[in-house]
Design a protein around this motif. Structure first.
Motif, PDB file in Angstrom:
ATOM      1  N   TYR A   1       0.356   5.769  -7.409  1.00  0.00           N
ATOM      2  CA  TYR A   1      -0.868   5.593  -6.533  1.00  0.00           C
ATOM      3  C   TYR A   1      -1.742   6.923  -6.647  1.00  0.00           C
ATOM      4  O   TYR A   1      -0.865   8.046  -6.972  1.00  0.00           O
ATOM      5  CB  TYR A   1      -0.357   5.513  -4.919  1.00  0.00           C
ATOM      6  CG  TYR A   1       0.275   4.101  -4.531  1.00  0.00           C
ATOM      7  CD1 TYR A   1      -0.367   3.050  -4.208  1.00  0.00           C
ATOM      8  CD2 TYR A   1       1.607   4.107  -4.504  1.00  0.00           C
ATOM      9  CE1 TYR A   1      -0.051   1.793  -3.836  1.00  0.00           C
ATOM     10  CE2 TYR A   1       2.238   2.894  -4.317  1.00  0.00           C
ATOM     11  CZ  TYR A   1       1.525   1.820  -4.081  1.00  0.00           C
ATOM     12  OH  TYR A   1       2.140   0.496  -3.623  1.00  0.00           O
TER      13      TYR A   1
ATOM     14  N   TRP B   1      -3.859   1.620  -6.683  1.00  0.00           N
ATOM     15  CA  TRP B   1      -2.754   2.164  -7.609  1.00  0.00           C
ATOM     16  C   TRP B   1      -3.270   2.598  -8.894  1.00  0.00           C
ATOM     17  O   TRP B   1      -4.283   2.611  -9.205  1.00  0.00           O
ATOM     18  CB  TRP B   1      -1.704   1.064  -7.799  1.00  0.00           C
ATOM     19  CG  TRP B   1      -2.140  -0.115  -8.404  1.00  0.00           C
ATOM     20  CD1 TRP B   1      -3.531  -0.272  -8.951  1.00  0.00           C
ATOM     21  CD2 TRP B   1      -1.569  -1.606  -8.713  1.00  0.00           C
ATOM     22  NE1 TRP B   1      -3.619  -1.846  -9.190  1.00  0.00           N
ATOM     23  CE2 TRP B   1      -2.245  -2.477  -9.313  1.00  0.00           C
ATOM     24  CE3 TRP B   1      -0.009  -1.897  -8.437  1.00  0.00           C
ATOM     25  CZ2 TRP B   1      -1.990  -3.826  -9.664  1.00  0.00           C
ATOM     26  CZ3 TRP B   1       0.314  -3.033  -8.845  1.00  0.00           C
ATOM     27  CH2 TRP B   1      -0.403  -3.836  -9.214  1.00  0.00           C
TER      28      TRP B   1
ATOM     29  N   ASN C   1      -4.167  -6.417  -2.749  1.00  0.00           N
ATOM     30  CA  ASN C   1      -3.270  -5.382  -2.036  1.00  0.00           C
ATOM     31  C   ASN C   1      -3.152  -5.808  -0.738  1.00  0.00           C
ATOM     32  O   ASN C   1      -4.210  -6.455   0.010  1.00  0.00           O
ATOM     33  CB  ASN C   1      -3.989  -3.920  -2.119  1.00  0.00           C
ATOM     34  CG  ASN C   1      -5.003  -3.503  -1.234  1.00  0.00           C
ATOM     35  OD1 ASN C   1      -4.759  -3.457   0.212  1.00  0.00           O
ATOM     36  ND2 ASN C   1      -6.438  -3.749  -1.696  1.00  0.00           N
TER      37      ASN C   1
ATOM     38  N   TYR D   1      -7.850  -4.262  -6.855  1.00  0.00           N
ATOM     39  CA  TYR D   1      -6.495  -3.966  -7.563  1.00  0.00           C
ATOM     40  C   TYR D   1      -6.364  -4.505  -9.036  1.00  0.00           C
ATOM     41  O   TYR D   1      -5.789  -4.137  -9.805  1.00  0.00           O
ATOM     42  CB  TYR D   1      -5.419  -4.321  -6.611  1.00  0.00           C
ATOM     43  CG  TYR D   1      -4.835  -2.991  -5.851  1.00  0.00           C
ATOM     44  CD1 TYR D   1      -5.694  -2.559  -4.872  1.00  0.00           C
ATOM     45  CD2 TYR D   1      -3.634  -2.723  -5.876  1.00  0.00           C
ATOM     46  CE1 TYR D   1      -5.120  -1.274  -4.052  1.00  0.00           C
ATOM     47  CE2 TYR D   1      -3.206  -1.809  -5.023  1.00  0.00           C
ATOM     48  CZ  TYR D   1      -3.867  -1.234  -4.040  1.00  0.00           C
ATOM     49  OH  TYR D   1      -3.440   0.070  -3.417  1.00  0.00           O
TER      50      TYR D   1
ATOM     51  N   ASN E   1       0.657  -1.093   0.097  1.00  0.00           N
ATOM     52  CA  ASN E   1       0.070  -0.129   0.170  1.00  0.00           C
ATOM     53  C   ASN E   1       0.729   1.247  -0.114  1.00  0.00           C
ATOM     54  O   ASN E   1       1.803   1.340   0.445  1.00  0.00           O
ATOM     55  CB  ASN E   1      -0.852  -0.255   1.277  1.00  0.00           C
ATOM     56  CG  ASN E   1      -1.930  -1.211   1.198  1.00  0.00           C
ATOM     57  OD1 ASN E   1      -1.627  -2.215   1.605  1.00  0.00           O
ATOM     58  ND2 ASN E   1      -2.964  -0.896   0.365  1.00  0.00           N
ATOM     59  N   ALA E   2       0.025   2.494  -0.420  1.00  0.00           N
ATOM     60  CA  ALA E   2       0.941   3.664  -0.546  1.00  0.00           C
ATOM     61  C   ALA E   2       1.913   3.949   0.811  1.00  0.00           C
ATOM     62  O   ALA E   2       2.734   4.502   0.548  1.00  0.00           O
ATOM     63  CB  ALA E   2       0.030   4.901  -0.733  1.00  0.00           C
TER      64      ALA E   2
END
Length: 398
Positions: free
Chosen positions: A204, A211, A378, A334, A153-154
């Motif tokens: 992202y 994303w 994700n 995702y 994840n970001a």
């Protein structure tokens, strides 16, 4: 002199009592107006601002009262349906910001207008159950290669964008534990390295947990290497902007950056007619389309649903690709923006989202000559998932 001071003191006390009485009356009037407004305020089923379904008025039952469930549901209902809810949520967010708070509902307000979901703590018991089910599923089909692709994840990849003093869970460590638990049953696809190599790029969304199409493209490249795809079949693609006003679910959840709009891109063949044609069947909905994109979703709040029209229990994508291979993807959302990159390599791609699928995955494996299986999630979704094991074990119990 003493008498004069006493009169002044009594006068001050009377004025103070008068002010308190006036404030009490105003409070009661305001409370009455709010209650009256809530009575006449129409209930909503969906919040466009928060991009979620709102709690509806619960049914009054004896069992609900005895268990306490009715009061819990009614409290949620009152909170969701309060008059002017969007205004109150926005006001709370602004007050929190003035007080220096940079986190709301599990979402960090990061630098460069990035909103980042906090790294989730695994539901250890359920995750171990899921992983054991995945290993058993692979053992049931030893001749079919299976792959595991967990996308970080970001908040993991763009940790430098987190607000000062924000501390998140070590997702890399969680991924290592998951890879170890798979015991070599599934081939691990290292997409974390690819994402971190391109962290300076727009991989992202700023206001959404997904994303971007560029991030999905780098994920595809890592996957193509693991799957040993014949990239000579690769179609030259070019990014095309389909929207410049995307504001995602993290903005809706947190109340941050509600006015921020960002672009959305899709990758299409540079030369028209060079990519494979597709027929997308939404099996449970009994609908068919000749495209991977639902552009009508660009007019709605959740524009990411443009990819394959959003999430569905089972999607069957047939292509004109020069291949006899058939891929099964067990996935979360995702995968929706990555699948377009895979169509040149497979005659057919089945996508199963365990959150919405109630069929027999064993039938898909047997009746459609699946040649490979990919689990694509994700990290945050996977560690909290409570659906995978049920779908995979259904194949063993039917």
């Amino acid at each position: 002199m003493e008498e004069r001071r006493k009169r002044r003191r009594n006068s001050r006390n009377k004025r103070a009592k008068s002010r308190k009485l006036w404030m009490a009356r105003m409070f009661l009037i305001l409370l009455f107006l709010i209650c009256l407004l809530n009575i006449v305020w129409p209930s909503r089923e969906f919040s466009e601002k928060e991009n979620r379904m709102l709690e509806q008025k619960p049914e009054l039952t004896l069992s609900g009262i005895e268990s306490g469930r009715f009061m819990e549901q009614y409290e949620s209902y009152q909170s969701d349906q309060i008059a002017g809810r969007d205004l109150w949520v926005q006001l709370k967010t602004r007050v929190d910001l003035l007080m220096g708070k940079r986190e709301s509902n599990g979402v960090y307000k990061g630098k460069s207008k990035y909103l980042m979901e906090d790294i989730k703590t695994p539901n250890q018991e359920q995750m171990e159950h899921n992983l054991a089910s995945m290993c058993s599923f692979q053992e049931a089909y030893p001749d079919i290669p299976m792959y595991m692709m967990l996308v970080p994840n970001a908040a993991n990849v763009l940790s430098d964008k987190l607000p000062s003093f924000a501390v998140t869970r070590d997702q890399d460590k969680d991924f290592a534990e998951i890879q170890k638990a798979l015991k070599g049953h599934l081939t691990w696809v290292d997409v974390s390295s690819a994402m971190k190599d391109h962290k300076s790029e727009n991989i992202y969304y700023h206001t959404d947990h997904h994303w971007t199409s560029l991030g999905a493209k780098y994920g595809y490249e890592a996957l193509a290497e693991a799957l040993q795809l014949d990239t000579s079949k690769e179609v030259e693609l070019k990014p095309y902007a389909v929207s410049d006003s995307f504001n995602g679910t993290l903005s809706a959840t947190s109340g941050y950056e509600t006015g921020y709009e960002e672009p959305m891109y899709v990758y299409l063949p540079k030369e028209e007619g060079t990519g494979p044609e597709v027929v997308v069947s939404y099996v449970e909905e009994q609908e068919k389309k000749a495209t991977l994109y639902d552009t009508s979703k660009l007019k709605e709040k959740d524009k990411y649903a443009m990819f394959l029209g959003g999430n569905s229990g089972l999607i069957d994508i047939r292509t004109t690709a020069d291949s006899t291979d058939r891929l099964l993807i067990v996935k979360d959302s995702y995968a929706n923006s990555l699948v377009p990159f895979l169509t040149p390599y497979y005659r057919e791609i089945f996508m199963v989202d365990p959150r919405y699928y109630y069929g027999d995955i064993h039938e898909i494996m047997e009746n459609n000559k699946i040649t490979s299986v990919l689990f694509l999630y994700n990290g945050n979704t996977f560690v909290e998932d409570n659906s995978i094991s049920g779908v995979l074990e259904n194949a063993e119990t039917e």
